[in-house]
Design a protein around this motif. Structure first.
Motif, PDB file in Angstrom:
ATOM      1  N   LEU A 115     -25.847 -82.881  42.418  1.00 61.88           N
ATOM      2  CA  LEU A 115     -26.720 -83.702  42.125  1.00 61.88           C
ATOM      3  C   LEU A 115     -27.185 -84.997  43.135  1.00 61.88           C
ATOM      4  O   LEU A 115     -26.283 -85.303  43.478  1.00 61.88           O
ATOM      5  N   TYR A 122     -31.402 -86.866  37.447  1.00 64.66           N
ATOM      6  CA  TYR A 122     -31.720 -85.306  37.205  1.00 64.66           C
ATOM      7  C   TYR A 122     -30.355 -84.555  36.943  1.00 64.66           C
ATOM      8  O   TYR A 122     -29.208 -84.570  37.761  1.00 64.66           O
ATOM      9  N   CYS A 125     -30.240 -78.965  39.627  1.00 68.91           N
ATOM     10  CA  CYS A 125     -31.070 -79.018  40.805  1.00 68.91           C
ATOM     11  C   CYS A 125     -30.822 -77.728  41.658  1.00 68.91           C
ATOM     12  O   CYS A 125     -29.260 -77.276  41.346  1.00 68.91           O
ATOM     13  N   TYR A 155     -40.554 -79.216  37.598  1.00 67.43           N
ATOM     14  CA  TYR A 155     -39.684 -79.425  38.368  1.00 67.43           C
ATOM     15  C   TYR A 155     -40.275 -80.523  39.369  1.00 67.43           C
ATOM     16  O   TYR A 155     -41.515 -80.770  39.388  1.00 67.43           O
ATOM     17  N   CYS A 165     -35.195 -80.091  41.351  1.00 62.95           N
ATOM     18  CA  CYS A 165     -34.707 -80.586  40.226  1.00 62.95           C
ATOM     19  C   CYS A 165     -35.529 -80.308  38.972  1.00 62.95           C
ATOM     20  O   CYS A 165     -36.708 -80.741  39.147  1.00 62.95           O
TER      21      CYS A 165
END
Length: 209
Positions: A115, A122, A125, A155, A165
């Motif tokens: 991340l 977020y 990912c 995303y 992400c």
């Protein structure tokens, strides 16, 4: 609102009364609640689907608890990202939604990425995969209307890092339909009848008339 294209800033137009463009095509309508004790436009969310897979949340999962200052589902043009509450009535709706999205991407063999350490928090990912375009859609099943988020708006892509992400964040006490999921959607708040009206539109061509 117009798509949030990377490197291409476009104005956001807010219109009132007779300046609102005439409605066209299939108009979706869902009631909203507001009032002195409610700071946002609250919507009655019944369920969520990822692609064609309905998650079948129990009734009242996203309803506001009368005794609570939070809870419920709202639409907010100031919130960049959609949030799904982790403390919905009866369980963690955020976990259910993100698990369904993760299962979709994992089925294509995409590799998860650590991340990001800066920016929005977020939680899911993946590294880019050449030629991959099978991003899932997300449908909010509101009272009397379905709100479809296209896969390309699910995303955010980080070109330099070669990854993307999912733009859904965990909520703590409330779920929010954020700006990223309002792209290419004409949204009208009709306060005369307390109704949210919306329909898909290529908003990149919006301009002041």
């Amino acid at each position: 609102m117009a798509p949030l294209m990377e490197g291409l800033a476009r104005p956001l137009y807010l219109r009132f009364a007779d300046d609102v463009p005439r409605l066209c095509g299939v108009i979706h309508r869902t009631p909203f609640a507001t009032g002195p004790a409610i700071k946002y436009y609250m919507l009655n969310l019944l369920d969520i689907s990822i692609n064609s897979h309905r998650l079948n949340f129990p009734p009242n999962t996203f309803q506001k608890i009368p005794s609570s200052a939070t809870n419920g589902f709202v639409i907010d043009m100031r919130a960049p990202n959609t949030m799904i509450d982790q403390r919905t009535n009866g369980g963690n709706a955020y976990r259910v939604v993100m698990t369904a999205i993760m299962q979709h991407y994992d089925s294509f063999g995409l590799q998860k990425r650590n991340l990001p350490t800066t920016g929005p928090r977020y939680q899911l990912c993946y590294y880019d995969k050449p030629g991959f375009h099978q991003h899932p859609t997300m449908t909010f099943h509101f009272q009397e209307a379905d709100y479809l988020v296209e896969g390309r708006f699910m995303y955010i892509h980080f070109v330099e890092g070669g990854f993307f992400c999912i733009t859904i964040l965990p909520g703590n006490g409330v779920s929010i339909l954020g700006v990223h999921h309002q792209q290419n959607m004409r949204i009208i708040y009709d306060c005369n009848v307390n109704e949210l009206q919306f329909y898909p539109k290529n908003c990149i061509y919006d301009q002041v008339s």
